[in-house]
Design an enzyme around this catalytic site. Structure first.
Site: not given
Ligand code: NDP
Length: 484
Positions: A458, A287, A156, A253, A180
């Site tokens: 952060e 988020c 996002n 986060e 990323p």
């Molecule tokens: P995901 O949890 O699906 O993925 C986050 C990252 O983790 C991606 O780069 C993903 O790779 C990677 N990933 C997935 N599985 C694993 C694993 N087993 N081990 C290590 N890395 C892994 O989140 P989204 O990308 O769908 O983002 C949306 C979510 O992020 C929402 O729930 C939102 O609330 C949260 N968010 C939180 C924020 C905060 O600061 N609190 C800010 C922004 C978003 P890939 O996607 O390439 O598979």
């Protein structure tokens, strides 16, 4: 690929100060979310690429840590200057990567990343230890880097997330390998180039691409000292568990279902404006959004009427058009997920005030009223432009209901009674709260969650704690007393 929308980088990864390609990795097609058209073709990191990135980070880290903090800070500040000078070009890249309106990416994404680099550039030289008097002897503390940090980002705010993690980590003398989201791989690659141009030694900041499996490989590698993830709660649980095995430090986060509480005496325009910002900006893919809007019963009708009036003026359209205020969702899969929540909310008896399913990748700004605490829409994170409005009567009631969730990322209160505002935020279980404002995350203020929404903070001076560790040094200045 449509010619003017191509954003193909030199290579998929950036390792040891150079673009790095390995076409044997699984192909990653990068799309412009507005049209679904391909804008770049990359490859996931192979085990060799992951190994090269971690080796580069390990090798570069000691020399980077040995620099004077002011010298590290100068490089971070230089990178921030480059980002500001290229604001327009970077905003366009971010819009292509995420589909967010260029109105937003000009103001929020890279500029907030630059804020972070500037802030930690200035903070680095101010971080000192303590001296501890011990009678004839004394002790002192040194704040030392952790070593190699892995950053894993969500889709996002891809460039902001990369900067928010890199700035404190690098300021403290760590090296970083950043992965990323597979959906938005371009901004972090550009950040790596900018760091190099700003004078950062090769290997201090590396980028590798890939899906979750690449992230998982990084998290379990013995060369890694810390993992900082921005993502969903289920991913956070997996990553935290994997990191615990190697006793690695973590920052998590994660997601939220944050309450935004509007009392009868709130300034209506401000409360409505904040609720819109906290549900519709970035098409709701934030988020910390206040997705449970609790409105005290006396203000409910006026609130909903004004909300509908103002939401009707939101201009959706081509994200590259500067007039556009509202763009598509990140992917077809995310669109399906958000529509399923909309269909479910109607089926569970919530009243649709405006919005609905939309078309293609667009889901319009949507609001439901008469949402109750047990409905799915009040319990699960949607990550789309869907506001749930809930009614309440008393202060105690709304505090209890606001806290009745596994999440604890953020919360907001709107009231003109400041004593009440402070009393209420003190009782809300959330890491980041606002009074008569919402979703502002200046770099000077700590940001992060409690409960299932995460660990660590952060931004601000607080972030330093999570990218460094304290060493104690006891200084014997008197004869050693030994019973033997
Ligand atoms: P995901 O949890 O699906 O993925 C986050 C990252 O983790 C991606 O780069 C993903 O790779 C990677 N990933 C997935 N599985 C694993 C694993 N087993 N081990 C290590 N890395 C892994 O989140 P989204 O990308 O769908 O983002 C949306 C979510 O992020 C929402 O729930 C939102 O609330 C949260 N968010 C939180 C924020 C905060 O600061 N609190 C800010 C922004 C978003 P890939 O996607 O390439 O598979």
């Amino acid at each position: 690929m449509t010619q003017d929308l191509i954003a193909q980088p030199q290579a998929s990864h950036f390792v040891a100060g150079r673009p790095l390609e390995d076409t044997s990795g699984t192909p990653l097609r990068v799309e412009y979310p507005h049209t679904g058209a391909p804008i770049a073709q990359l490859h996931e990191a192979t085990p060799q690429v992951i190994d090269a990135a971690l080796t580069a980070a390990r090798e570069a880290q000691p020399e980077w840590a040995a620099l004077r903090p002011v010298d590290r800070g100068r490089i971070l500040a230089h990178a921030a200057r480059i980002i500001r000078d290229r604001g327009e070009e970077l905003a366009r890249l971010e819009t292509l990567d995420t589909g967010k309106p260029i109105q937003e990416t000009r103001e929020a994404d890279w500029p907030s990343g630059a804020d972070s680099l500037e802030y930690f550039a200035g903070l680095a030289p101010t971080v000192t230890g303590e001296t501890i008097p011990l009678g004839a002897d004394m002790a002192y503390t040194r704040r030392e880097p952790l070593g190699v940090c892995v950053g894993i980002g969500a889709w996002n705010y891809p460039s902001q997330i990369a900067c928010w993690k890199a700035a404190p980590a690098l300021a403290m003398g760590n090296a970083m390998v950043f992965k990323p989201s597979e959906l938005t791989p371009l901004g972090a690659l550009r950040l790596a180039e900018i760091f190099l141009e700003a004078g950062m030694p090769p290997g201090v900041f590396n980028v590798v691409q890939g899906r979750g499996a690449v992230g998982a490989a990084l998290v379990t590698d013995p060369r890694v000292d810390k993992v900082s993830l921005t993502g969903s709660v289920p991913t956070g649980r997996r990553v935290y568990t994997a990191a615990a095995e190697g006793m690695r430090h973590v920052t998590m986060e994660l997601g939220g279902k944050s309450p935004l509480i509007v009392f009868d005496d709130a300034t209506l325009e401000d409360a409505v404006g904040a609720a819109m910002l906290g549900n519709f900006y970035s098409s709701g893919q934030i988020c910390s959004n206040g997705t449970r809007v609790f409105v005290q019963r006396g203000l409910k009708d006026a609130f909903l009427a004004r909300l509908a009036e103002r939401a009707a003026t939101i201009r959706a359209g081509d994200p590259l058009d500067p007039e556009t205020q509202f763009g598509p969702l990140i992917s077809a899969a995310q669109t399906d997920k958000v529509r399923a929540y909309i269909a479910g909310a109607s089926a569970e008896g919530a009243r649709l005030v405006f919005g609905g399913m939309g078309e293609g990748r667009f889901v319009p700004p949507t609001a439901f009223a008469e949402v109750t605490d047990t409905m799915t829409l009040a319990r699960e994170e949607v990550f789309g432009p869907v506001m749930a409005v809930l009614d309440f009567d008393t202060e105690d009631e709304v505090i209890a209901r606001a806290n009745a969730t596994q999440f604890g990322l953020a919360a907001g209160v709107f009231t003109r009674d400041l004593a009440r505002a402070h009393r209420v935020v003190a009782q809300l279980q959330a890491g980041t709260t606002w009074i008569n404002a919402y979703n502002l995350t200046p770099v000077e203020m700590p940001f992060g969650g409690v409960k299932a929404s995460g660990l660590g903070r952060e931004n601000s001076r607080a972030a330093i704690e999570f990218y460094s560790q304290v060493k104690s040094v006891y200084l014997g200045l008197s004869p050693v007393e030994s019973p033997y």
